[in-house]
Design a protein around this motif. Structure first.
Motif, short mmCIF file in Angstrom:
data_model
loop_
_atom_site.label_atom_id
_atom_site.label_comp_id
_atom_site.label_asym_id
_atom_site.label_seq_id
_atom_site.Cartn_x
_atom_site.Cartn_y
_atom_site.Cartn_z
N GLN A 49 -0.79 -37.39 -34.85
CA GLN A 49 -0.50 -37.30 -36.28
C GLN A 49 0.88 -37.87 -36.57
O GLN A 49 1.77 -37.81 -35.73
CB GLN A 49 -0.54 -35.84 -36.74
N ASN A 50 1.06 -38.42 -37.74
CA ASN A 50 2.34 -39.01 -38.15
C ASN A 50 2.90 -38.22 -39.34
O ASN A 50 2.26 -38.15 -40.38
CB ASN A 50 2.15 -40.47 -38.54
N PRO A 51 4.07 -37.59 -39.18
CA PRO A 51 4.97 -37.64 -38.02
C PRO A 51 4.49 -36.71 -36.91
O PRO A 51 3.78 -35.74 -37.19
CB PRO A 51 6.31 -37.16 -38.60
N PRO A 52 4.88 -37.00 -35.67
CA PRO A 52 4.45 -36.16 -34.55
C PRO A 52 5.09 -34.78 -34.64
O PRO A 52 6.27 -34.66 -34.91
CB PRO A 52 4.95 -36.93 -33.32
N SER A 53 4.29 -33.74 -34.39
CA SER A 53 4.79 -32.38 -34.58
C SER A 53 4.91 -31.58 -33.29
O SER A 53 5.50 -30.50 -33.28
CB SER A 53 3.85 -31.62 -35.54
N THR A 54 4.35 -32.10 -32.20
CA THR A 54 4.35 -31.35 -30.95
C THR A 54 5.53 -31.75 -30.08
O THR A 54 5.67 -32.92 -29.70
CB THR A 54 3.04 -31.59 -30.17
N SER A 55 6.38 -30.78 -29.74
CA SER A 55 7.52 -31.05 -28.87
C SER A 55 7.08 -31.02 -27.42
O SER A 55 6.37 -30.10 -26.98
CB SER A 55 8.62 -30.01 -29.09
N LEU A 56 7.47 -32.06 -26.67
CA LEU A 56 7.20 -32.10 -25.24
C LEU A 56 8.30 -31.40 -24.46
O LEU A 56 8.27 -31.39 -23.23
CB LEU A 56 7.08 -33.55 -24.77
N GLY A 57 9.26 -30.84 -25.17
CA GLY A 57 10.37 -30.15 -24.51
C GLY A 57 11.61 -31.02 -24.45
O GLY A 57 11.63 -32.16 -24.92
N THR A 58 12.65 -30.48 -23.87
CA THR A 58 13.95 -31.14 -23.79
C THR A 58 14.23 -31.58 -22.36
O THR A 58 13.96 -30.85 -21.41
CB THR A 58 15.06 -30.19 -24.25
N VAL A 59 14.77 -32.80 -22.22
CA VAL A 59 15.15 -33.31 -20.90
C VAL A 59 16.63 -33.67 -20.92
O VAL A 59 17.23 -33.85 -21.98
CB VAL A 59 14.31 -34.55 -20.51
N GLY A 60 17.22 -33.77 -19.74
CA GLY A 60 18.64 -34.08 -19.63
C GLY A 60 18.97 -35.51 -19.99
O GLY A 60 18.09 -36.36 -20.18
N ALA A 61 20.28 -35.79 -20.04
CA ALA A 61 20.77 -37.08 -20.50
C ALA A 61 20.36 -38.24 -19.61
O ALA A 61 20.31 -39.39 -20.05
CB ALA A 61 22.29 -37.05 -20.64
N THR A 62 20.08 -37.97 -18.34
CA THR A 62 19.74 -39.05 -17.41
C THR A 62 18.24 -39.30 -17.32
O THR A 62 17.80 -40.22 -16.64
CB THR A 62 20.27 -38.73 -16.00
N ASN A 101 5.66 -38.53 -19.30
CA ASN A 101 4.24 -38.87 -19.24
C ASN A 101 3.46 -38.03 -20.24
O ASN A 101 3.71 -36.82 -20.37
CB ASN A 101 3.69 -38.63 -17.83
N VAL A 102 2.50 -38.67 -20.93
CA VAL A 102 1.68 -37.96 -21.91
C VAL A 102 0.21 -38.28 -21.67
O VAL A 102 -0.14 -39.38 -21.26
CB VAL A 102 2.07 -38.35 -23.36
N SER A 103 -0.65 -37.31 -21.93
CA SER A 103 -2.09 -37.50 -21.80
C SER A 103 -2.63 -38.15 -23.08
O SER A 103 -2.27 -37.75 -24.19
CB SER A 103 -2.79 -36.16 -21.57
N VAL A 104 -3.52 -39.14 -22.90
CA VAL A 104 -4.04 -39.89 -24.04
C VAL A 104 -5.54 -40.11 -23.89
O VAL A 104 -6.11 -39.93 -22.81
CB VAL A 104 -3.33 -41.26 -24.17
N ILE A 105 -6.16 -40.55 -25.00
CA ILE A 105 -7.59 -40.84 -25.04
C ILE A 105 -7.77 -42.28 -25.54
O ILE A 105 -7.11 -42.69 -26.52
CB ILE A 105 -8.34 -39.87 -25.98
N SER A 106 -8.65 -43.02 -24.93
CA SER A 106 -8.91 -44.41 -25.33
C SER A 106 -9.36 -44.47 -26.79
O SER A 106 -10.13 -43.61 -27.26
CB SER A 106 -9.98 -45.03 -24.44
N GLY A 107 -8.86 -45.48 -27.52
CA GLY A 107 -9.24 -45.68 -28.90
C GLY A 107 -8.39 -44.93 -29.90
O GLY A 107 -8.48 -45.18 -31.11
N GLU A 108 -7.54 -44.02 -29.43
CA GLU A 108 -6.70 -43.23 -30.32
C GLU A 108 -5.35 -43.90 -30.55
O GLU A 108 -4.85 -44.63 -29.70
CB GLU A 108 -6.48 -41.83 -29.76
#
Length: 228
Positions: A177-190, A195-202
């Motif tokens: 969805q636009n805008p994206p609403s699901t947070s994948l979490g926080t990662v460090g500066a480096t 990686n994200v799971s996806v479906i063909s055609g989407e």
């Protein structure tokens, strides 16, 4: 005499057909010089309380007779453009504001245009600490169509920078969805990939929120890609 006449005719034909190549010539990309990438520009000449005049410089590129400078205010996304035959030009821009700039090379004998790299910089203002530059999508390129891997995943990769060099984290948002609403979490500066799971055609949308040690944040804006 007849042989001499034939030789002269052949010579004239060679000169008229092959002497000058008036075909299209593709220009090459200009190499940016100043303002430096991910820097604070402090050399601007003050115009008033809000604006200073900055001189943009780049190296000449082959097969080019005209350049177009594009400078984008990253807070408003409003571009300013100037065309010139020179390799430098001055432009009045907002103080204390992040910008992106690039140069497009053109040749009057070609329909091809070539654009340089895009560099980010802050035009100096009164502040002593700077908000991070908005993260830029490295892969997938926004608007592209990509293949998922054998695990049905796509790797999101971005780049982040800050004049102060004090980025502490990136938070990635991702969804169909636009805008994206699901947070994948926080990662460090480096860490600048996820990686994200996806479906063909989407079609998928993602954006990155960058935070520095002072608590300043910047939003990358929404990127999108389609899965083949």
């Amino acid at each position: 005499m007849k042989q001499l006449l034939v030789s002269l005719i052949l010579l004239l034909l060679l000169v008229s057909c092959g002497g000058n190549d008036d075909g299209p010539v593709t220009p090459e990309a200009a190499e940016l010089v100043f303002p430096a990438e991910n820097s604070e520009c402090t050399t601007g000449v003050s115009v008033n309380e809000e604006l200073s005049q900055v001189t943009f410089e780049w190296r000449s590129s082959a097969n080019t007779n005209s350049y177009t400078l594009t400078v984008v205010n990253l807070e408003t996304n409003v571009p300013q453009t100037l065309s010139t035959a020179a390799t430098s030009v001055s432009l009045s821009i907002a103080k204390g504001t992040p910008f992106a700039w690039s140069v497009t090379s053109t040749n009057s004998r070609s329909d091809q245009v070539v654009t340089s790299e895009t560099w980010l910089f802050y035009n100096a203002g009164a502040q002593t600490t700077y908000t991070p530059f908005p993260a830029r999508a490295v892969s997938p390129v926004s608007g592209s169509t990509v293949l998922k891997d054998i695990a049905n995943e796509v790797t999101l990769e971005w780049s982040g920078a800050d004049v102060d060099g004090d980025i502490v984290s990136f938070e990635v948002f991702f969804s169909d969805q636009n805008p994206p609403s699901t947070s994948l979490g926080t990662v460090g500066a480096t860490t600048m990939k996820s990686n994200v799971s996806v479906i063909s055609g989407e079609t998928y949308y993602w954006e990155v929120l960058t935070t520095d040690q002072e608590g300043n944040t910047s939003d990358s804006g929404v990127f999108e890609f389609k899965v083949h």
